[in-house]
Scaffold this motif. Structure first.
Motif, PDB file in Angstrom:
ATOM      1  N   SER A 674      25.617  13.967  34.806  1.00 14.42           N
ATOM      2  CA  SER A 674      24.263  13.469  35.179  1.00 14.42           C
ATOM      3  C   SER A 674      23.537  13.852  36.355  1.00 14.42           C
ATOM      4  CB  SER A 674      24.376  11.901  35.137  1.00 14.42           C
ATOM      5  OG  SER A 674      23.083  11.264  35.470  1.00 14.42           O
ATOM      6  N   GLY A 675      22.482  14.737  36.168  1.00 17.58           N
ATOM      7  CA  GLY A 675      21.703  15.418  37.468  1.00 17.58           C
ATOM      8  C   GLY A 675      22.416  16.442  37.925  1.00 17.58           C
ATOM      9  N   GLY A 676      23.261  16.890  37.235  1.00 21.02           N
ATOM     10  CA  GLY A 676      24.029  17.974  37.772  1.00 21.02           C
ATOM     11  C   GLY A 676      23.733  19.325  37.061  1.00 21.02           C
ATOM     12  N   PRO A 677      24.462  20.651  37.679  1.00 22.43           N
ATOM     13  CA  PRO A 677      24.054  21.745  36.981  1.00 22.43           C
ATOM     14  C   PRO A 677      24.982  21.895  35.484  1.00 22.43           C
ATOM     15  CG  PRO A 677      25.361  22.263  38.608  1.00 22.43           C
ATOM     16  CD  PRO A 677      24.964  20.796  38.714  1.00 22.43           C
ATOM     17  N   VAL A 678      24.824  22.947  34.617  1.00 21.88           N
ATOM     18  CA  VAL A 678      25.427  23.016  33.563  1.00 21.88           C
ATOM     19  C   VAL A 678      27.045  23.417  33.885  1.00 21.88           C
ATOM     20  CG1 VAL A 678      25.855  24.668  31.590  1.00 21.88           C
ATOM     21  CG2 VAL A 678      23.510  23.915  32.144  1.00 21.88           C
ATOM     22  N   ALA A 679      27.842  22.607  33.493  1.00 20.47           N
ATOM     23  CA  ALA A 679      29.380  22.875  33.523  1.00 20.47           C
ATOM     24  C   ALA A 679      30.103  23.464  32.653  1.00 20.47           C
ATOM     25  CB  ALA A 679      29.862  21.297  33.991  1.00 20.47           C
ATOM     26  N   ALA A 680      29.647  23.547  31.191  1.00 23.30           N
ATOM     27  CA  ALA A 680      30.363  24.119  30.159  1.00 23.30           C
ATOM     28  C   ALA A 680      29.231  24.547  29.178  1.00 23.30           C
ATOM     29  CB  ALA A 680      31.553  23.393  29.690  1.00 23.30           C
ATOM     30  N   ARG A 681      29.612  25.677  28.367  1.00 22.23           N
ATOM     31  CA  ARG A 681      28.880  26.103  27.296  1.00 22.23           C
ATOM     32  C   ARG A 681      29.692  26.142  26.100  1.00 22.23           C
ATOM     33  NH1 ARG A 681      26.004  28.424  31.557  1.00 22.23           N
ATOM     34  NH2 ARG A 681      23.974  28.216  31.538  1.00 22.23           N
ATOM     35  N   LEU A 682      29.483  25.546  25.012  1.00 22.75           N
ATOM     36  CA  LEU A 682      30.322  25.560  23.881  1.00 22.75           C
ATOM     37  C   LEU A 682      29.457  26.526  22.765  1.00 22.75           C
ATOM     38  CD1 LEU A 682      31.609  21.932  23.255  1.00 22.75           C
ATOM     39  CD2 LEU A 682      32.506  23.829  24.770  1.00 22.75           C
ATOM     40  N   SER A 683      29.957  27.563  22.197  1.00 28.59           N
ATOM     41  CA  SER A 683      29.285  28.416  21.117  1.00 28.59           C
ATOM     42  C   SER A 683      30.569  28.576  19.969  1.00 28.59           C
ATOM     43  CB  SER A 683      29.131  29.688  21.981  1.00 28.59           C
ATOM     44  OG  SER A 683      30.270  30.398  22.395  1.00 28.59           O
ATOM     45  N   SER A 684      29.509  29.231  18.953  1.00 30.78           N
ATOM     46  CA  SER A 684      30.555  29.460  17.874  1.00 30.78           C
ATOM     47  C   SER A 684      31.847  30.238  18.062  1.00 30.78           C
ATOM     48  CB  SER A 684      29.704  30.241  16.739  1.00 30.78           C
ATOM     49  OG  SER A 684      30.279  30.380  15.445  1.00 30.78           O
ATOM     50  N   GLY A 685      33.024  29.686  17.692  1.00 30.79           N
ATOM     51  CA  GLY A 685      34.082  30.263  17.681  1.00 30.79           C
ATOM     52  C   GLY A 685      34.974  29.820  18.939  1.00 30.79           C
ATOM     53  N   LYS A 686      34.105  29.314  20.201  1.00 27.35           N
ATOM     54  CA  LYS A 686      34.354  29.056  21.161  1.00 27.35           C
ATOM     55  C   LYS A 686      34.103  27.467  21.689  1.00 27.35           C
ATOM     56  CE  LYS A 686      34.126  33.528  23.475  1.00 27.35           C
ATOM     57  NZ  LYS A 686      33.586  34.210  24.509  1.00 27.35           N
ATOM     58  N   GLY A 687      34.712  26.549  20.744  1.00 28.62           N
ATOM     59  CA  GLY A 687      34.460  25.250  20.892  1.00 28.62           C
ATOM     60  C   GLY A 687      33.721  24.549  19.681  1.00 28.62           C
ATOM     61  N   LEU A 688      32.880  25.472  19.303  1.00 26.23           N
ATOM     62  CA  LEU A 688      31.907  25.037  18.139  1.00 26.23           C
ATOM     63  C   LEU A 688      32.521  25.410  16.635  1.00 26.23           C
ATOM     64  CD1 LEU A 688      28.428  25.414  19.619  1.00 26.23           C
ATOM     65  CD2 LEU A 688      29.928  23.316  19.556  1.00 26.23           C
ATOM     66  N   THR A 689      32.141  24.690  15.583  1.00 29.02           N
ATOM     67  CA  THR A 689      32.689  24.871  14.374  1.00 29.02           C
ATOM     68  C   THR A 689      31.466  24.386  13.263  1.00 29.02           C
ATOM     69  OG1 THR A 689      34.992  24.892  14.852  1.00 29.02           O
ATOM     70  CG2 THR A 689      34.240  24.857  12.526  1.00 29.02           C
ATOM     71  N   ASP A 704      38.831  22.387  30.763  1.00 29.84           N
ATOM     72  CA  ASP A 704      37.965  23.199  30.656  1.00 29.84           C
ATOM     73  C   ASP A 704      36.770  23.189  31.665  1.00 29.84           C
ATOM     74  OD1 ASP A 704      38.202  23.939  27.103  1.00 29.84           O
ATOM     75  OD2 ASP A 704      39.398  24.741  28.830  1.00 29.84           O
ATOM     76  N   LEU A 705      36.458  21.986  32.280  1.00 30.32           N
ATOM     77  CA  LEU A 705      35.365  21.708  32.908  1.00 30.32           C
ATOM     78  C   LEU A 705      35.579  22.031  34.670  1.00 30.32           C
ATOM     79  CD1 LEU A 705      34.458  18.291  31.610  1.00 30.32           C
ATOM     80  CD2 LEU A 705      33.073  20.553  31.502  1.00 30.32           C
ATOM     81  N   PRO A 706      34.937  22.492  35.210  1.00 31.95           N
ATOM     82  CA  PRO A 706      35.236  22.871  36.753  1.00 31.95           C
ATOM     83  C   PRO A 706      35.861  21.644  37.354  1.00 31.95           C
ATOM     84  CG  PRO A 706      32.932  23.391  36.140  1.00 31.95           C
ATOM     85  CD  PRO A 706      33.385  22.576  35.176  1.00 31.95           C
ATOM     86  N   ALA A 707      36.480  22.144  38.401  1.00 37.90           N
ATOM     87  CA  ALA A 707      37.282  21.170  39.253  1.00 37.90           C
ATOM     88  C   ALA A 707      36.337  20.417  39.834  1.00 37.90           C
ATOM     89  CB  ALA A 707      38.288  22.001  40.238  1.00 37.90           C
ATOM     90  N   GLY A 708      36.519  19.011  40.148  1.00 40.03           N
ATOM     91  CA  GLY A 708      35.721  18.026  40.890  1.00 40.03           C
ATOM     92  C   GLY A 708      34.530  17.581  40.095  1.00 40.03           C
ATOM     93  N   THR A 709      34.881  17.730  38.475  1.00 40.51           N
ATOM     94  CA  THR A 709      33.672  17.382  37.541  1.00 40.51           C
ATOM     95  C   THR A 709      34.323  15.794  36.984  1.00 40.51           C
ATOM     96  OG1 THR A 709      33.283  19.402  36.712  1.00 40.51           O
ATOM     97  CG2 THR A 709      32.617  17.517  35.279  1.00 40.51           C
ATOM     98  N   PHE A 710      33.310  14.770  37.285  1.00 42.63           N
ATOM     99  CA  PHE A 710      33.576  13.555  36.805  1.00 42.63           C
ATOM    100  C   PHE A 710      32.424  12.688  36.703  1.00 42.63           C
ATOM    101  CE2 PHE A 710      32.993  11.442  41.016  1.00 42.63           C
ATOM    102  CZ  PHE A 710      33.179  12.705  41.668  1.00 42.63           C
ATOM    103  N   GLY A 711      32.495  11.597  35.921  1.00 41.24           N
ATOM    104  CA  GLY A 711      31.706  10.871  35.807  1.00 41.24           C
ATOM    105  C   GLY A 711      30.876  10.882  34.359  1.00 41.24           C
ATOM    106  N   PRO A 712      29.545  10.481  34.301  1.00 43.10           N
ATOM    107  CA  PRO A 712      28.833  10.300  32.798  1.00 43.10           C
ATOM    108  C   PRO A 712      28.733  11.884  32.573  1.00 43.10           C
ATOM    109  CG  PRO A 712      27.964   8.798  34.306  1.00 43.10           C
ATOM    110  CD  PRO A 712      28.844   9.413  35.078  1.00 43.10           C
ATOM    111  N   LEU A 713      28.852  12.302  31.389  1.00 41.91           N
ATOM    112  CA  LEU A 713      28.570  13.641  30.794  1.00 41.91           C
ATOM    113  C   LEU A 713      27.280  13.505  30.076  1.00 41.91           C
ATOM    114  CD1 LEU A 713      32.159  15.002  30.141  1.00 41.91           C
ATOM    115  CD2 LEU A 713      30.773  15.387  31.970  1.00 41.91           C
ATOM    116  N   ARG A 714      26.682  14.741  29.640  1.00 44.65           N
ATOM    117  CA  ARG A 714      25.320  14.731  28.833  1.00 44.65           C
ATOM    118  C   ARG A 714      25.702  16.075  28.285  1.00 44.65           C
ATOM    119  NH1 ARG A 714      20.337  15.693  32.825  1.00 44.65           N
ATOM    120  NH2 ARG A 714      21.202  17.410  33.996  1.00 44.65           N
ATOM    121  N   PHE A 715      24.985  16.098  26.912  1.00 45.67           N
ATOM    122  CA  PHE A 715      24.878  17.507  26.395  1.00 45.67           C
ATOM    123  C   PHE A 715      23.538  17.926  25.895  1.00 45.67           C
ATOM    124  CE2 PHE A 715      24.074  16.714  21.675  1.00 45.67           C
ATOM    125  CZ  PHE A 715      24.119  15.349  21.688  1.00 45.67           C
ATOM    126  N   ARG A 716      23.161  18.825  25.426  1.00 50.85           N
ATOM    127  CA  ARG A 716      21.814  19.230  25.067  1.00 50.85           C
ATOM    128  C   ARG A 716      22.096  20.570  24.098  1.00 50.85           C
ATOM    129  NH1 ARG A 716      18.263  21.957  30.015  1.00 50.85           N
ATOM    130  NH2 ARG A 716      19.643  23.769  30.475  1.00 50.85           N
TER     131      ARG A 716
END
Length: 813
Positions: A674-689, A704-716
């Motif tokens: 929440s309010g942070g930069p993009v921490a991970a990207r999922l694409s076809s064959g790499k987390g998406l089906t 797979d998320l950067p160290a120190g990531t915690f709290g509410p997650l969001r997606f777009r």
């Protein structure tokens, strides 16, 4: 001459008693004793008792003993002068309730005039089952021993109530005495002294404050504050509980503060009223030989001085002075609370730890050997002595300067003894400068002239800053307001609305430092510039980019008006969020038009705009959390709802494309906090089906998320280079490693606390016995221990509130 039995007999008994009290008191005793209908204050000095209490191998003076316990050994001496002209009997009696007379061996008598120690003093052991103790002093008279024993055993309830009320009244009297002494000690050298210290004293001691007195001239303030002193004492719950008895009789007399006709039309207070009430209690069995005279106790070290509200009689009926020792009950330390709202600076000697909620820590010596335990960042600890100061509203740190290793932010725990029992007070966050320079967070040259600029500094002890000033070119210094953030940051605003570009010097001065620390910042000019306005078809908001966007007041596109709703700065670029007013939405994709931008200085700027295609939209339709395996030796936590993703788990979720839209091979999903930069990207064959063109399944491993990531997650959803709206996904929580929960057997029907042990317990915010967290145990920030005292589970489960997910408690079976 008046009859000796008269309640108003005057100088005859006073002359005899003058041998045992100071000469000044003899004059007081020659005044008429007040009648029962109008009880006098306890202002006559009576005899002293020297009392020590031994529990196990530890002995304490009576001033440090809030309550007695079964098995305590008590030594009572009458501190009478060598030329004592009257023989006194010293009588002690243990009591066990209003309806249960004590056995004869619970009553002891000493002849204070005899030479042998065992005969003239009382050496007592609190018997099993005793709940109160009273001490009586009476002139030696044939048959006095038998009469007093019969009185105590014949009507024990009267002495139970007397013990209760006298204890309560003495505690109240100690608070009033402390307040009066502090007010009278001021010397009027500081005109604002009483205006500052009187409210603090009143809060510390729970005393009623007449604030109108503080508006009077200096010479009249002190006397005004002490008017009607009988009604100044407010109720203190803890002192009431100390004086309460196991009979269930409430201390209604001691808690009565209002002026009522029955109470004497205003001449009544928590402790003066004791005289009237006890006179009524004892009046039922006063006789021509003895009359009972209540006394309050003032304790200093081993000495317990008695205060009388009437001159005693040494003629018939002779006065039996009645005083009470502390109740026989468990030592229950008070609930002392911290009133600190920010870190406390300890750069100078005498730093204050503000507390409230326990007036008796200021007016008695019940809380003794008080210290504060400091823990620095490396885990080193040190105990530093503290002194209670009612006029300052807390404990003052005393002693020599702290060792050099104790700098920066430190945790502090107030602790000591309450009588014989360990006493732990509240925790504080202390700070002390470490000599390192301040660091600017962000761009040190990022100040822009023409507007106010916020500057945030990082340092060891922001709470120790007492002065911040700025100076530009040849101008004079200007004081700045500042505030502490996040414990180690200092934020202030540099006003440059009418300034020219150039160097800005900021000086910060620590408490007690010889000179200030200087920071050099640079202010630059920034021209107004509009780079573009991004707006997608069907949206109700867009983003304007450029410089000096704080001057933008509105943007109009056709008939749609947009208003600013949040300005952010990324490097040298301003980003201004603009929201359409009413229910208006952006027109269809490809529409071209010119927007009119209105600035604060009255100018209008024109900006060509082309509406971009609609942003990709998707909705979350399914979500499953697969927790990872527990570490060897660790116990499994029940995570509850599927909203919680443990830091060793995996989240599988599915999304559905918006109506009329579909997914493609190039579709991606971005994950961020929440309010942070993009921490991970999922694409076809790499987390998406792709399940179909309308449904897509994603797999996200917490690892797979950067160290120190915690709290509410969001997606777009991102498609064709365009990102959709952020939507909530789950909460990533780091889990403590729980190794054991040990609960000892209950004793005396009182639930004993349990011990929770493990690692990374600092990840826990609070622990409770029920899901509603009715009475939680909080874990202090920065906790580094391996075990915690926690409540006993109520339904077989213990509930933990994690710092990363405070709204989703987890359970430990």
């Amino acid at each position: 001459m008046k009859d000796a039995d008269s309640p108003r007999s005057t100088c005859a008994p006073a002359r005899v008693f003058a041998r045992t009290v100071p000469l000044a008191l003899a004059c007081l005793l020659c005044t008429a004793a007040p009648a029962l209908a109008d009880p006098a204050p306890f202002e006559l000095t009576g005899p002293d008792l020297r009392i020590t209490v031994t529990r196990g191998q530890q002995s304490l003076p009576i001033a440090q003993v809030p309550s007695l316990a079964e098995g305590d050994r008590i030594s009572v001496h009458a501190a009478l002068p060598e030329d004592q002209g009257l023989k006194f009997l010293l009588v002690s009696a243990f009591l066990r309730g209003a309806t249960n007379p004590p056995p004869k061996n619970w009553i002891a008598i000493a002849d204070t005039w005899k030479s042998k120690e065992k005969d003239k003093a009382l050496a007592l052991t609190v018997p099993k089952g005793a709940r109160q103790m009273v001490v009586l002093m009476v002139p030696d008279t044939n048959g006095a021993e038998g009469a007093l024993v019969d009185a105590v055993r014949g009507k024990p309830g009267e002495f139970v109530r007397a013990s209760q009320d006298l204890n309560q009244a003495s505690l109240d009297h100690s608070r009033l005495t402390s307040f009066m002494g502090a007010i009278q000690a001021q010397d009027n050298t500081g005109p604002e002294y009483l205006r500052a210290v009187a409210p603090v004293l009143a809060r510390s001691l729970s005393i009623k404050l007449n604030e109108d007195c503080l508006s009077k001239v200096i010479e009249m303030q002190a006397s005004c504050l002490l008017e009607n002193k009988e009604s100044l004492v407010l109720n203190d719950v803890h002192s009431s509980s100390l004086a309460d008895t196991l009979t269930g009789t409430p201390t209604d007399l001691a808690l009565q503060l209002s002026a009522t006709p029955e109470a004497g039309a205003g001449y009544y207070s928590a402790y003066i009223g004791v005289a009237r009430d006890i006179a009524r209690i004892f009046g039922a069995f006063n006789n021509p030989q003895f009359g009972y005279l209540p006394t309050l106790s003032v304790r200093r070290d081993e000495t317990m001085s008695l205060l009388l509200n009437a001159a005693p009689s040494f003629q018939k009926p002779k006065s039996v002075m009645v005083t009470a020792l502390p109740a026989i009950e468990a030592d229950i330390p008070p609930q002392l609370r911290s009133t600190a709202k920010a870190p406390i600076c300890v750069a100078r000697p005498g730093a204050l730890l503000p507390v409230e909620g326990a007036p008796l820590v200021f007016s008695t010596a019940f809380a003794h050997d008080m210290k504060v335990k400091l823990t620095n960042a490396s885990g080193q600890t040190i105990d530093v002595p503290v002194t209670p100061r009612a006029d300052k509203g807390g404990y003052v740190i005393t002693g020599e300067a702290l060792p050099s290793a104790f700098t920066g932010s430190m945790r502090a725990q107030l602790h000591g003894l309450w009588g014989f029992a360990p006493f732990e007070g509240p925790e504080f966050l202390l700070q002390r400068p470490d000599g390192n320079a301040w660091k600017v967070t962000g761009d040190a040259d990022g100040l822009v002239v023409g507007r106010d600029n916020e500057v945030v500094l990082e340092g060891a002890a922001p709470s120790c800053v007492e002065d911040v000033t700025m100076q530009q070119r040849n101008g004079g210094p200007k004081a700045l307001e500042w505030k502490v953030r996040d414990g180690n940051r200092l934020a202030f605003t540099v006003p440059l609305a009418k300034a020219a570009p150039g160097e800005v010097r900021v000086e910060l001065r620590y408490q007690g430092a010889k000179g200030p620390e200087t920071l050099s910042l640079r202010a630059r000019a920034e021209a107004s510039r509009i780079d573009g306005f991004e707006l997608h078809a069907g949206d109700t908001e867009g983003e304007l980019t450029g410089q000096r966007l704080d001057q933008v007041q509105s943007l109009t596109l056709g008939e749609i008006a947009f208003k600013p709703d949040g300005l952010t700065r990324e490097g040298t670029v301003d980003r201004l969020r603009l929201v359409a007013q009413g229910a208006a939405k952006a027109p269809d994709a490809g529409t071209a038009d010119k927007a009119v931008i209105a600035l604060a200085d009255g100018r209008n700027l024109s900006l060509p705009i082309r509406i971009a295609g609609p942003r990709p939209q998707a909705e979350l339709i399914g979500r499953t959390v697969y927790p990872g395996p527990s570490a060897p030796g660790a116990r499994t936590l029940e995570l509850g709802s599927g909203d919680l993703l443990p830091d060793n788990g995996e989240l599988v979720f599915s999304i559905k494309a918006a109506q009329g839209d579909h997914f493609g091979a190039a579709s991606t999903i971005e994950i961020a906090t929440s309010g942070g930069p993009v921490a991970a990207r999922l694409s076809s064959g790499k987390g998406l089906t792709l399940e179909s063109q309308q449904v897509m399944v994603a797999r996200l491993k917490a690892s797979d998320l950067p160290a120190g990531t915690f709290g509410p997650l969001r997606f777009r959803l991102v498609g064709d280079g365009t990102a959709g709206d952020w939507k909530p996904l789950a909460t990533l929580a780091r889990l403590p490693r729980i190794e054991n929960l040990a609960c000892p057997d209950n004793k005396n029907d009182a639930p004993a606390p349990c011990t929770l042990s493990g690692r990374d317990l600092f990840l826990i915010g609070a622990v409770a016995a029920d899901r509603a967290f009715a009475q939680p145990v909080t874990v202090p920030p920065g906790f580094t221990g391996g075990s915690l005292a926690v409540p006993r589970p109520a339904d077989g489960k213990l509930y933990l509130r994690l710092r990363d997910a405070p709204e989703e408690p987890v359970a430990l079976s």
